[in-house]
Write a protein that holds these residues in place. Structure first.
Motif: not given
Length: 54
Positions: A19-39
């Motif tokens: 709705x807000x065309x905030x697709x730039x947040x997707x890579x940030x969230x993917x990196x955060x999820x990856x860091x959590x998985x590695x942790x």
């Protein structure tokens, strides 16, 4: 009486991104999820395999 089913948090967030065309947040969230998985994996038996990657 019928209760309306609420969308899940992930679905609600996806609708917000679209709705807000905030697709730039997707890579940030993917990196955060990856860091959590590695942790999480770093504290299990998979730790020696993860540490050899770095």
């Amino acid at each position: 009486m019928r209760v309306a089913k609420r969308p899940s948090m992930a679905r609600e967030f996806w609708l917000y991104l679209r709705r807000n065309r905030a697709y730039w947040m997707v890579p940030i969230l993917l990196v955060l999820v990856l860091l959590i998985v590695v942790g999480v994996l770093g504290s299990t038996g998979a730790a020696p395999f993860i540490y050899t990657l770095f």
